[in-house]
Scaffold this motif. Structure first.
Motif, PDB file in Angstrom:
ATOM      1  N   ILE A 121       9.487   7.652 -10.739  1.00  0.00           N
ATOM      2  CA  ILE A 121       8.209   6.940 -10.656  1.00  0.00           C
ATOM      3  C   ILE A 121       8.364   5.526 -11.206  1.00  0.00           C
ATOM      4  N   GLU A 122       9.101   5.409 -12.304  1.00  0.00           N
ATOM      5  CA  GLU A 122       9.316   4.075 -12.882  1.00  0.00           C
ATOM      6  C   GLU A 122      10.087   3.195 -11.899  1.00  0.00           C
ATOM      7  N   ARG A 123      10.975   3.794 -11.136  1.00  0.00           N
ATOM      8  CA  ARG A 123      11.737   3.036 -10.133  1.00  0.00           C
ATOM      9  C   ARG A 123      10.798   2.518  -9.048  1.00  0.00           C
ATOM     10  N   VAL A 124       9.914   3.376  -8.546  1.00  0.00           N
ATOM     11  CA  VAL A 124       8.950   2.949  -7.515  1.00  0.00           C
ATOM     12  C   VAL A 124       8.068   1.831  -8.066  1.00  0.00           C
ATOM     13  N   ARG A 125       7.667   1.982  -9.328  1.00  0.00           N
ATOM     14  CA  ARG A 125       6.799   0.963  -9.938  1.00  0.00           C
ATOM     15  C   ARG A 125       7.532  -0.379 -10.092  1.00  0.00           C
ATOM     16  N   ARG A 126       8.809  -0.322 -10.417  1.00  0.00           N
ATOM     17  CA  ARG A 126       9.577  -1.577 -10.529  1.00  0.00           C
ATOM     18  C   ARG A 126       9.710  -2.241  -9.159  1.00  0.00           C
ATOM     19  N   ALA A 127       9.958  -1.417  -8.131  1.00  0.00           N
ATOM     20  CA  ALA A 127      10.063  -1.953  -6.764  1.00  0.00           C
ATOM     21  C   ALA A 127       8.732  -2.579  -6.344  1.00  0.00           C
ATOM     22  N   HIS A 128       7.640  -1.896  -6.685  1.00  0.00           N
ATOM     23  CA  HIS A 128       6.302  -2.387  -6.341  1.00  0.00           C
ATOM     24  C   HIS A 128       6.029  -3.722  -7.051  1.00  0.00           C
ATOM     25  N   LEU A 129       6.371  -3.767  -8.330  1.00  0.00           N
ATOM     26  CA  LEU A 129       6.165  -4.989  -9.119  1.00  0.00           C
ATOM     27  C   LEU A 129       6.966  -6.152  -8.526  1.00  0.00           C
ATOM     28  N   ASN A 130       8.195  -5.851  -8.131  1.00  0.00           N
ATOM     29  CA  ASN A 130       9.037  -6.895  -7.535  1.00  0.00           C
ATOM     30  C   ASN A 130       8.440  -7.366  -6.211  1.00  0.00           C
ATOM     31  N   ASP A 131       7.858  -6.431  -5.442  1.00  0.00           N
ATOM     32  CA  ASP A 131       7.159  -6.803  -4.203  1.00  0.00           C
ATOM     33  C   ASP A 131       6.038  -7.779  -4.506  1.00  0.00           C
ATOM     34  N   ILE A 132       5.211  -7.411  -5.468  1.00  0.00           N
ATOM     35  CA  ILE A 132       4.049  -8.248  -5.799  1.00  0.00           C
ATOM     36  C   ILE A 132       4.507  -9.644  -6.209  1.00  0.00           C
ATOM     37  N   MET A 152       0.830  -1.202   0.000  1.00  0.00           N
ATOM     38  CA  MET A 152       0.000   0.000   0.000  1.00  0.00           C
ATOM     39  C   MET A 152       0.862   1.249   0.000  1.00  0.00           C
ATOM     40  N   LEU A 153       1.966   1.192   0.735  1.00  0.00           N
ATOM     41  CA  LEU A 153       2.862   2.357   0.786  1.00  0.00           C
ATOM     42  C   LEU A 153       3.442   2.659  -0.596  1.00  0.00           C
ATOM     43  N   MET A 154       3.696   1.607  -1.379  1.00  0.00           N
ATOM     44  CA  MET A 154       4.268   1.817  -2.708  1.00  0.00           C
ATOM     45  C   MET A 154       3.301   2.594  -3.607  1.00  0.00           C
ATOM     46  N   SER A 155       2.006   2.294  -3.489  1.00  0.00           N
ATOM     47  CA  SER A 155       1.009   3.036  -4.269  1.00  0.00           C
ATOM     48  C   SER A 155       1.010   4.498  -3.843  1.00  0.00           C
ATOM     49  N   ALA A 156       1.082   4.722  -2.538  1.00  0.00           N
ATOM     50  CA  ALA A 156       1.072   6.092  -2.021  1.00  0.00           C
ATOM     51  C   ALA A 156       2.313   6.862  -2.480  1.00  0.00           C
ATOM     52  N   ILE A 157       3.471   6.185  -2.473  1.00  0.00           N
ATOM     53  CA  ILE A 157       4.708   6.853  -2.919  1.00  0.00           C
ATOM     54  C   ILE A 157       4.608   7.186  -4.414  1.00  0.00           C
ATOM     55  N   THR A 158       4.058   6.250  -5.186  1.00  0.00           N
ATOM     56  CA  THR A 158       3.886   6.494  -6.621  1.00  0.00           C
ATOM     57  C   THR A 158       2.991   7.710  -6.848  1.00  0.00           C
ATOM     58  N   ALA A 159       1.878   7.748  -6.134  1.00  0.00           N
ATOM     59  CA  ALA A 159       0.945   8.874  -6.290  1.00  0.00           C
ATOM     60  C   ALA A 159       1.615  10.185  -5.874  1.00  0.00           C
ATOM     61  N   PHE A 160       2.387  10.145  -4.790  1.00  0.00           N
ATOM     62  CA  PHE A 160       3.094  11.347  -4.317  1.00  0.00           C
ATOM     63  C   PHE A 160       4.020  11.891  -5.400  1.00  0.00           C
ATOM     64  N   TYR A 161       4.822  10.993  -5.991  1.00  0.00           N
ATOM     65  CA  TYR A 161       5.735  11.417  -7.057  1.00  0.00           C
ATOM     66  C   TYR A 161       4.963  11.946  -8.268  1.00  0.00           C
ATOM     67  N   ARG A 162       3.854  11.277  -8.595  1.00  0.00           N
ATOM     68  CA  ARG A 162       3.085  11.717  -9.755  1.00  0.00           C
ATOM     69  C   ARG A 162       2.584  13.144  -9.563  1.00  0.00           C
ATOM     70  N   VAL A 163       2.016  13.404  -8.379  1.00  0.00           N
ATOM     71  CA  VAL A 163       1.436  14.722  -8.131  1.00  0.00           C
ATOM     72  C   VAL A 163       2.533  15.780  -8.034  1.00  0.00           C
ATOM     73  N   THR A 164       3.610  15.482  -7.304  1.00  0.00           N
ATOM     74  CA  THR A 164       4.642  16.498  -7.102  1.00  0.00           C
ATOM     75  C   THR A 164       5.445  16.792  -8.378  1.00  0.00           C
ATOM     76  N   THR A 165       5.541  15.796  -9.282  1.00  0.00           N
ATOM     77  CA  THR A 165       6.279  16.042 -10.531  1.00  0.00           C
ATOM     78  C   THR A 165       5.325  16.296 -11.700  1.00  0.00           C
ATOM     79  N   LYS A 166       4.035  16.218 -11.432  1.00  0.00           N
ATOM     80  CA  LYS A 166       3.003  16.373 -12.483  1.00  0.00           C
ATOM     81  C   LYS A 166       3.286  15.431 -13.661  1.00  0.00           C
ATOM     82  N   THR A 167       3.528  14.180 -13.317  1.00  0.00           N
ATOM     83  CA  THR A 167       3.809  13.167 -14.342  1.00  0.00           C
ATOM     84  C   THR A 167       2.699  12.130 -14.321  1.00  0.00           C
ATOM     85  N   PHE A 168       1.861  12.163 -15.346  1.00  0.00           N
ATOM     86  CA  PHE A 168       0.707  11.257 -15.376  1.00  0.00           C
ATOM     87  C   PHE A 168       0.724  10.415 -16.648  1.00  0.00           C
ATOM     88  N   ILE A 169       0.146   9.204 -16.543  1.00  0.00           N
ATOM     89  CA  ILE A 169       0.157   8.313 -17.706  1.00  0.00           C
ATOM     90  C   ILE A 169      -1.216   8.217 -18.372  1.00  0.00           C
TER      91      ILE A 169
END
Ligand SMILES: N[C@@H](CCC(=O)N[C@@H](CS)C(=O)NCC(=O)O)C(=O)O
Length: 128
Positions: free
Chosen positions: A44-55, A1-18
């Motif tokens: 953001i891609e780094r957080v997503r890779r870490a999240h994917l590896n967690d899953i 859950m924290l990984m999703s929150a970190i991803t969202a934080f980076y998205r909002v603070t860098t204004k990077t959306f997919i």
């Protein structure tokens, strides 16, 4: 859950959306042909890779962990497996996000993997 929150934080603070609708709603850090566009950001891609590896690893751990408990292990041995796995995965995430130079991430990943493999071995030894 924290990984999703970190991803969202980076998205909002860098204004990077997919997604286009996110860009329309929240803006964008990039401009393509004069209008804001979807984009990717290395952090953001780094957080997503870490999240994917967690899953990838946590799914196997939970499944095997439940079967492992059915083998009636001692509380101390089971607790040790769970603590080693949890510690290794938290470490892996930290090593991935900072990032801490390799082989730290590899060793932490391998430690979690060995904990899960050890439980799988116990299950197989019990049923065979
Ligand atoms: N799916 C993984 C399998 C191997 C693995 O889990 N490697 C660990 C230790 S080097 C890792 O952190 N891989 C990076 C990642 O999955 O993004 C990969 O493609 O790398």
């Amino acid at each position: 859950m924290l990984m999703s929150a970190i991803t969202a934080f980076y998205r909002v603070t860098t204004k990077t959306f997919i997604n286009e609708e996110d860009v329309s709603a929240f803006g964008s850090s990039t401009q393509a042909k004069g209008k804001p566009s979807t984009a990717h950001h290395p952090n953001i891609e780094r957080v997503r890779r870490a999240h994917l590896n967690d899953i990838e690893n946590v799914f196997a751990f939970v499944l095997i962990g439940i079967l492992y408990l059915l083998t009636n292990p001692s509380v101390d041995t089971a607790t040790l497996h769970f603590k080693v796995f949890a510690g290794a995965r938290f470490g892996h995430t930290i090593a991935y996000l900072i990032p801490i130079p390799q082989p730290s991430r590899f060793l932490l990943c391998a430690t979690g993997w060995v904990a899960t493999a050890s439980m799988a071995f116990t299950i197989l030894s019990t049923v065979m």
